[in-house]
Every structure is written in structure tokens, then in C-alpha cells.
Scaffold this active site. Sequence first.
Site, mmCIF file in Angstrom:
data_model
loop_
_atom_site.group_PDB
_atom_site.id
_atom_site.type_symbol
_atom_site.label_atom_id
_atom_site.label_comp_id
_atom_site.label_asym_id
_atom_site.label_seq_id
_atom_site.Cartn_x
_atom_site.Cartn_y
_atom_site.Cartn_z
ATOM 1 N N SER A 164 1.014 -1.480 0.017
ATOM 2 C CA SER A 164 -0.161 -0.309 0.277
ATOM 3 C C SER A 164 0.936 1.346 0.008
ATOM 4 O O SER A 164 2.068 0.830 0.503
ATOM 5 C CB SER A 164 -0.956 0.322 0.845
ATOM 6 O OG SER A 164 -1.412 -1.145 1.286
HETATM 7 N N1 SAH Z 1 -0.271 -5.177 4.230
HETATM 8 C C1 SAH Z 1 0.618 -5.548 2.624
HETATM 9 C C2 SAH Z 1 -0.359 -5.104 1.829
HETATM 10 C C3 SAH Z 1 -1.533 -5.745 1.350
HETATM 11 S S1 SAH Z 1 -2.136 -6.462 -0.536
HETATM 12 C C4 SAH Z 1 1.635 -5.030 2.766
HETATM 13 O O1 SAH Z 1 2.105 -3.874 3.543
HETATM 14 O O2 SAH Z 1 2.316 -4.990 1.195
HETATM 15 C C5 SAH Z 1 -3.561 -7.888 0.626
HETATM 16 C C6 SAH Z 1 -2.753 -8.774 0.790
HETATM 17 O O3 SAH Z 1 -3.716 -9.226 1.039
HETATM 18 C C7 SAH Z 1 -2.150 -9.123 -0.134
HETATM 19 O O4 SAH Z 1 -0.811 -9.795 -0.519
HETATM 20 C C8 SAH Z 1 -3.393 -10.756 -1.139
HETATM 21 O O5 SAH Z 1 -3.205 -12.022 -0.870
HETATM 22 C C9 SAH Z 1 -3.699 -10.787 1.000
HETATM 23 N N2 SAH Z 1 -5.007 -11.349 0.864
HETATM 24 C C10 SAH Z 1 -6.431 -11.181 -0.132
HETATM 25 N N3 SAH Z 1 -7.428 -12.412 0.690
HETATM 26 C C11 SAH Z 1 -6.797 -13.022 1.529
HETATM 27 C C12 SAH Z 1 -6.918 -13.335 2.750
HETATM 28 N N4 SAH Z 1 -8.491 -13.664 2.422
HETATM 29 N N5 SAH Z 1 -6.744 -13.886 3.423
HETATM 30 C C13 SAH Z 1 -4.889 -13.058 3.434
HETATM 31 N N6 SAH Z 1 -4.432 -12.426 2.616
HETATM 32 C C14 SAH Z 1 -5.416 -11.967 2.156
#
Ligand code: SAH
Length: 223
Positions: free
Chosen positions: A75
Site C-alpha cells: 500500500s
Molecule cells: N499489507 C500488505 C499489503 C496488502 S495487499 C503490505 O504491507 O505489503 C493485500 C494482501 O492481502 C495481498 O497480499 C493478498 O494476497 C492478501 N489477501 C487477500 N485475501 C486474503 C485472505 N482471505 N487471507 C489472507 N490474505 C489475503
Amino acid sequence: MVIPLMGIKICAQEPDYMDMRKTMVKYQLEGRDIYDVRVLNAMLQVPRHSFVSKDKRMYAYSDFPISIGHKQTISQPYMVAYMTQALRLGKKDKVLEIGTGSGYQAAVLGKLVDSVYTIEIVEPLGMQARKVLRQLDYTNIVVKIGDGYHGWKAYAPYDAIMVTAGAEEVPKPLLEQLKDGGRMVIPLGPHGGIRELVLLRKKKGKITSKNLMQVRFVPFTRN
Ligand code: SAH
């Protein structure tokens, strides 16, 4: 080291990441509405460039999200700071993050609280985040690979929960695993569209919610 090359000077040195972080904090965070000194300090300390691939390091402190592969993104710094500030974290808090991604947000949380539990559904991303966090000596962050919809019961209840993927609705298990007095931030809304970043609070078993701002997030997926 500066290498003179046909009259052009090429700087072969690593960029000054600390300096880039200071600029990021000053203009992108303090220059907007991030005022929590603890959050600002955490963002000043965590080496964001370590959480992106080498070819993207020069953009690590820019004012936008960056691809981390597997159709996912780290993000925008402001969004990380804003969501962190919204949780009003105390030093002794136990926090659950859903969507580890690069591990950067978890690292910022790790600077602020006692313990961070974070879940990532894409295995290679979870493995890479675990590796970077270990290399950087974050000993208070545990990464699990799996579907965050179910939360992480073993360590519940949590003082705060942060969901960093856009969901259509709040997963029930997460509400159950929130401590009384706990806070949750989650981007909510239909897939593909703009979502609302929502702050939920649990008080005497009741949930209240407040819309914070409109956001775009990669989707919350299920196995
Ligand atoms: N917090 C992260 C950015 C998140 S992007 C950072 O600091 O880099 C959102 C992430 O959520 C992605 O990596 C995606 O694979 C994950 N995601 C999506 N659905 C999910 C779920 N049901 N459980 C765990 N992770 C999930």
C-alpha cells in the site's frame, strides 16, 4: 563512489534511504493528517525499500502503491500510516493483520505493539515476508499462510485487527476474535469498485462503525 564516464557522472552509491524516509514522513504524512508521533516514528524507522524487489527500490518511498507480484501491491505509505493511526494502538496491544503482502505494514505495527499476528493467502508472498522480517530482526511478528477469513483463533482475542484487502463484508470470525474495547479497520464494498475504509469498535459486545474515507484495495480472496 562517483564514476566519471564520458563527461557524465554516474553515482554508484546506494541512495540515502533514511533521507528518503524523512522526506516521505514530512510531506506525505505530516503534510496530510498523520499526527500520531509514534506512527510517524515507526514509519521513519522501517526500511520500506527492503520490502520491494530490487528493481523497485527507487520508488519505495514514493506516494503510491507498488506491485509486489502475484497481482498484489504494497500500500501507499499514507494508507499504511492512516490505517495504523486509526487503530489507536497501545504498546501492550496484540494485533491481527489480514493480508501480509510484503510484510511492510506488519513491520510498522511491530514497532508499535507487543505482538503482531499476520495472515497471507498467497504462499510465496507469505514466505518472502517471513524471510524479510526475520532478516530485519522482527521477533514479535508471526506470519501464517492461509485464508484470513477465519482469523487466528489460537491467539484471539485481539486488541486491534487490520484488514489490508478489500472485502465485500466483515468476516464474522474476525468480529468474534476482536476483544471488547477492540478496534478494526477494513476496506468494505463491492469488488472492482471504490470501497469505504471503515473503523469498527466493539463495546459490551456491540459493534459500532464509522466510515473514514473512500479507498481502492486489491480484493480479499478465498481459498
Ligand atoms: N499489507 C500488505 C499489503 C496488502 S495487499 C503490505 O504491507 O505489503 C493485500 C494482501 O492481502 C495481498 O497480499 C493478498 O494476497 C492478501 N489477501 C487477500 N485475501 C486474503 C485472505 N482471505 N487471507 C489472507 N490474505 C489475503
